[in-house]
Design an enzyme around this catalytic site. Structure first.
Site, short mmCIF file in Angstrom:
data_model
loop_
_atom_site.label_atom_id
_atom_site.label_comp_id
_atom_site.label_asym_id
_atom_site.label_seq_id
_atom_site.Cartn_x
_atom_site.Cartn_y
_atom_site.Cartn_z
CB CYS A 1 4.80 2.69 5.23
SG CYS A 1 4.78 1.53 6.59
CB CYS B 1 13.70 4.86 5.81
SG CYS B 1 15.00 5.64 6.76
#
Ligand code: SF4
Length: 232
Positions: free
Chosen positions: A119, A226
């Site tokens: 994602c 991330c």
């Protein structure tokens, strides 16, 4: 030009010895890279400090926000306030190629739960890669005290992931330094910071915490970054 392609450790060290201060390195970066540098801002507390500093050096600087389309309303509200406060800065929303609907169709409804790395890759890493095309350097608000994975960050870093120079002017700043600057200069900031969100990302991957850590990000998943700042 000092770039990813021409990087050598000795020159990097000389440049850092020459520009020992956060403002000095930032000023050098804009003079050196001119329109080939971009600031990727998350609009967290460090981001607000950097925007204010950058506006003093280059009031037309290009700033991008990786708009995953999954941020808190408070973050989008803050961006609007910043656009009003710094009308000359070029603040751009960098969106992923895939809409949320298309992502759900191809990868399942809640990819942030089933595969958060994928994602982040689709909604942050690929959009940043696109924004860095043709650039020589980018700026990041990383601070060494934020996490063990950030303790060795330098002012100038050879970014193997995006093949550009990554400049981190705030490496020596503490959390208190950041907030002293914000308060002293009466800067707008994300209202969530007053509700126990020291580090703010997408709304489904950020929880409130009781300390000043990044512990609320991807809580209980083992993921801590991330991927923007991890090579490979
Ligand atoms: S932080 Fe969460 S929702 Fe945002 S891109 Fe990464 S996995 Fe997806």
């Amino acid at each position: 030009m000092f770039s990813y392609e021409t990087w050598d450790d000795e020159t990097a060290k000389e440049l850092m010895d020459e520009h020992k201060d956060y403002y000095d390195i930032l000023k050098w970066a804009y003079q050196h890279y001119k329109d080939k540098i971009v600031y990727s801002c998350s609009f967290g507390a460090e981001g607000i400090v950097l925007i204010d500093l950058i506006s003093k050096i280059n009031k037309h600087a290009r700033i991008i926000f990786l708009d995953t389309e999954l941020h808190f309303d408070e973050t989008y509200d803050l961006i609007e306030k910043i656009k009003i406060k710094y009308p000359n800065l070029q603040i751009e929303m960098a969106k992923p190629d895939l809409s949320l609907k298309e992502q759900a169709r191809r990868h399942g409804k809640e990819l942030w739960i089933s595969d958060p790395n994928r994602c982040c890759h689709l909604r942050k890493i690929e959009p940043l890669r696109e924004q860095l095309t043709g650039m020589k350097a980018w700026i990041s608000g990383l601070r060494r005290e934020q996490s063990p994975t950030r303790k060795d960050v330098m002012y100038l870093n050879k970014d193997e992931k995006f093949k550009v120079i990554k400049i981190c002017p705030l490496i020596h700043w503490t959390w208190d330094d950041v907030w002293n600057y914000i308060k002293l200069n009466d800067l707008p900031y994300n209202e969530l910071h007053d509700k126990n969100y020291p580090s703010i990302g997408c709304r489904m991957c950020t929880l409130p915490v009781t300390d000043n850590s990044r512990g609320g990000r991807w809580a209980s998943t083992g993921k801590t970054e991330c991927g923007l700042h991890i090579s490979g």
